[in-house]
Design a protein around this motif. Sequence first.
Motif, PDB file in Angstrom:
ATOM      1  N   UNK A  52      35.513  30.997  55.797  1.00  0.00           N
ATOM      2  CA  UNK A  52      36.563  30.396  55.185  1.00  0.00           C
ATOM      3  C   UNK A  52      36.113  29.816  53.763  1.00  0.00           C
ATOM      4  N   UNK A  53      34.948  29.133  53.798  1.00  0.00           N
ATOM      5  CA  UNK A  53      34.541  28.801  52.473  1.00  0.00           C
ATOM      6  C   UNK A  53      33.887  29.908  51.618  1.00  0.00           C
ATOM      7  N   UNK A  54      33.424  30.765  52.338  1.00  0.00           N
ATOM      8  CA  UNK A  54      33.089  32.154  51.479  1.00  0.00           C
ATOM      9  C   UNK A  54      34.248  32.634  50.813  1.00  0.00           C
ATOM     10  N   UNK A  55      35.294  33.019  51.485  1.00  0.00           N
ATOM     11  CA  UNK A  55      36.458  33.513  50.832  1.00  0.00           C
ATOM     12  C   UNK A  55      37.130  32.656  49.914  1.00  0.00           C
ATOM     13  N   UNK A  56      36.974  31.313  50.194  1.00  0.00           N
ATOM     14  CA  UNK A  56      37.532  30.387  49.089  1.00  0.00           C
ATOM     15  C   UNK A  56      37.053  30.423  47.865  1.00  0.00           C
ATOM     16  N   UNK A  57      35.532  30.654  47.862  1.00  0.00           N
ATOM     17  CA  UNK A  57      34.904  30.914  46.658  1.00  0.00           C
ATOM     18  C   UNK A  57      35.197  32.297  45.980  1.00  0.00           C
ATOM     19  N   UNK A  58      35.206  33.317  46.779  1.00  0.00           N
ATOM     20  CA  UNK A  58      35.418  34.611  46.222  1.00  0.00           C
ATOM     21  C   UNK A  58      36.876  34.749  45.714  1.00  0.00           C
ATOM     22  N   UNK A  59      37.708  34.071  46.331  1.00  0.00           N
ATOM     23  CA  UNK A  59      39.096  33.962  45.722  1.00  0.00           C
ATOM     24  C   UNK A  59      39.154  33.375  44.426  1.00  0.00           C
ATOM     25  N   UNK A  60      38.321  32.459  44.111  1.00  0.00           N
ATOM     26  CA  UNK A  60      38.251  31.653  43.066  1.00  0.00           C
ATOM     27  C   UNK A  60      37.894  32.617  42.065  1.00  0.00           C
ATOM     28  N   UNK A  62      37.223  35.965  42.114  1.00  0.00           N
ATOM     29  CA  UNK A  62      38.281  37.145  41.938  1.00  0.00           C
ATOM     30  C   UNK A  62      39.316  36.967  40.918  1.00  0.00           C
ATOM     31  N   UNK A  63      40.027  35.819  41.109  1.00  0.00           N
ATOM     32  CA  UNK A  63      41.075  35.412  40.296  1.00  0.00           C
ATOM     33  C   UNK A  63      40.787  35.263  38.926  1.00  0.00           C
ATOM     34  N   UNK A  68      44.362  42.584  40.827  1.00  0.00           N
ATOM     35  CA  UNK A  68      44.035  43.662  41.435  1.00  0.00           C
ATOM     36  C   UNK A  68      42.658  43.174  42.500  1.00  0.00           C
ATOM     37  N   UNK A  69      41.574  42.309  41.699  1.00  0.00           N
ATOM     38  CA  UNK A  69      40.684  41.679  42.532  1.00  0.00           C
ATOM     39  C   UNK A  69      41.006  40.913  43.235  1.00  0.00           C
ATOM     40  N   UNK A  70      42.028  39.968  43.263  1.00  0.00           N
ATOM     41  CA  UNK A  70      42.354  39.073  44.055  1.00  0.00           C
ATOM     42  C   UNK A  70      43.282  39.878  45.485  1.00  0.00           C
TER      43      UNK A  70
END
Length: 102
Positions: A52-60, A62-63, A68-70
């Motif tokens: 959950x934390x990893x994808x929160x950071x990754x989404x930030x 990738x934005x 496309x990255x998001x």
Amino acid sequence: MENYEAYFMIGGGLNALGKLIVVLACGILLLKQRNLGTVLMFSGSVLSIILGLGFLLLSTFSAQEGPESVLNTNALGSILTPLPYILFAIGLLLFAAKQVKK
């Protein structure tokens, strides 16, 4: 006008609280009865927080790259996010089967 940001913050906080309570409960079970079921439950609950934390950071991050990255990040998240819950469910099933035998 609704303050949706506050709703999302409260929802995220409640989600984190629930996950922490489950990790604590699984940790207590693991200390009391160390078996494959409790190990899987604890591992799944900890992994759900990490992912959950990893994808929160990754989404930030990738934005910043663009839409496309998001989209790619969300697609990866939709595949990986259920895995800790599957681990937890298998562990719970094993734990319950062992308890019923007693």
